[in-house]
Design a protein around this motif. Structure first.
Motif, PDB file in Angstrom:
ATOM      1  N   HIS A   9       0.848  -1.199   0.000  1.00 36.50           N
ATOM      2  CA  HIS A   9       0.000   0.000   0.000  1.00 36.50           C
ATOM      3  C   HIS A   9       0.877   1.239   0.000  1.00 36.50           C
ATOM      4  O   HIS A   9       2.067   1.165   0.272  1.00 36.50           O
ATOM      5  N   GLU A  33     -12.676   0.992   1.026  1.00 38.70           N
ATOM      6  CA  GLU A  33     -12.571   0.092   2.165  1.00 38.70           C
ATOM      7  C   GLU A  33     -12.412   0.935   3.417  1.00 38.70           C
ATOM      8  O   GLU A  33     -11.684   1.921   3.414  1.00 38.70           O
ATOM      9  N   ARG A  43      -9.003   0.122  -2.632  1.00 40.41           N
ATOM     10  CA  ARG A  43      -8.419  -1.174  -2.983  1.00 40.41           C
ATOM     11  C   ARG A  43      -8.540  -1.408  -4.482  1.00 40.41           C
ATOM     12  O   ARG A  43      -9.553  -1.121  -5.090  1.00 40.41           O
ATOM     13  N   GLN A  47      -3.423  -4.480  -4.072  1.00 37.75           N
ATOM     14  CA  GLN A  47      -2.836  -3.306  -3.440  1.00 37.75           C
ATOM     15  C   GLN A  47      -3.936  -2.389  -2.910  1.00 37.75           C
ATOM     16  O   GLN A  47      -5.098  -2.564  -3.224  1.00 37.75           O
ATOM     17  N   LYS A  48      -3.502  -1.395  -2.149  1.00 42.14           N
ATOM     18  CA  LYS A  48      -4.450  -0.377  -1.728  1.00 42.14           C
ATOM     19  C   LYS A  48      -3.727   0.939  -1.493  1.00 42.14           C
ATOM     20  O   LYS A  48      -2.503   0.982  -1.321  1.00 42.14           O
TER      21      LYS A  48
END
Length: 127
Positions: A9, A33, A43, A47-48
């Motif tokens: 992230h 999220e 998201r 990945q985020k």
């Protein structure tokens, strides 16, 4: 020996949380999220992007968290022409492209937009 495998992230600092949520969910199609004590993230794939609001950052934070300082490149899940059509439908201006660039693993074809904090966002397809 490589110590790093992939990015989990990154943290984006914004000024206007509502405008930022709109861009990353409605314009880029990422999933919103919520986690922890009311924190937000976007998201996509595995990945985020964690979201910090300027002045209300989660600790620990970057030494100088600022909005508008990022230059990010995303590989699209759909053909770039579909991305361009979606950006036009959202009335989100393309500031450059499509143009050919060099990506991390191969040549890419890209368009560039700016998010609400003026971060440079490159959206690409592999060529």
């Amino acid at each position: 020996m490589a110590l790093i495998d992939h990015l989990d992230h990154l943290v984006l600092t914004c000024i206007d949380e509502t405008a930022t949520r709109h861009f990353y969910t409605e314009v880029l199609g990422m999933q919103l999220e919520t986690f922890g004590a009311g924190r937000s993230a976007f998201r996509f794939g595995k990945q985020k992007i964690n979201l910090h609001v300027r002045g209300k950052e989660f600790e620990p934070k970057a030494h100088l968290p600022v909005s508008g300082a990022l230059d990010l490149c995303f590989i699209a899940a759909v053909p770039l022409d579909d991305v361009i059509a979606h950006l036009n439908q959202c009335d989100w201006p393309i500031i450059e492209g499509p143009v050919e660039r060099t990506g991390a693993t191969q040549k890419i074809r890209s368009v560039y937009v700016r998010d609400p904090d003026l971060n440079l966002i490159e959206i690409s397809e592999l060529v």
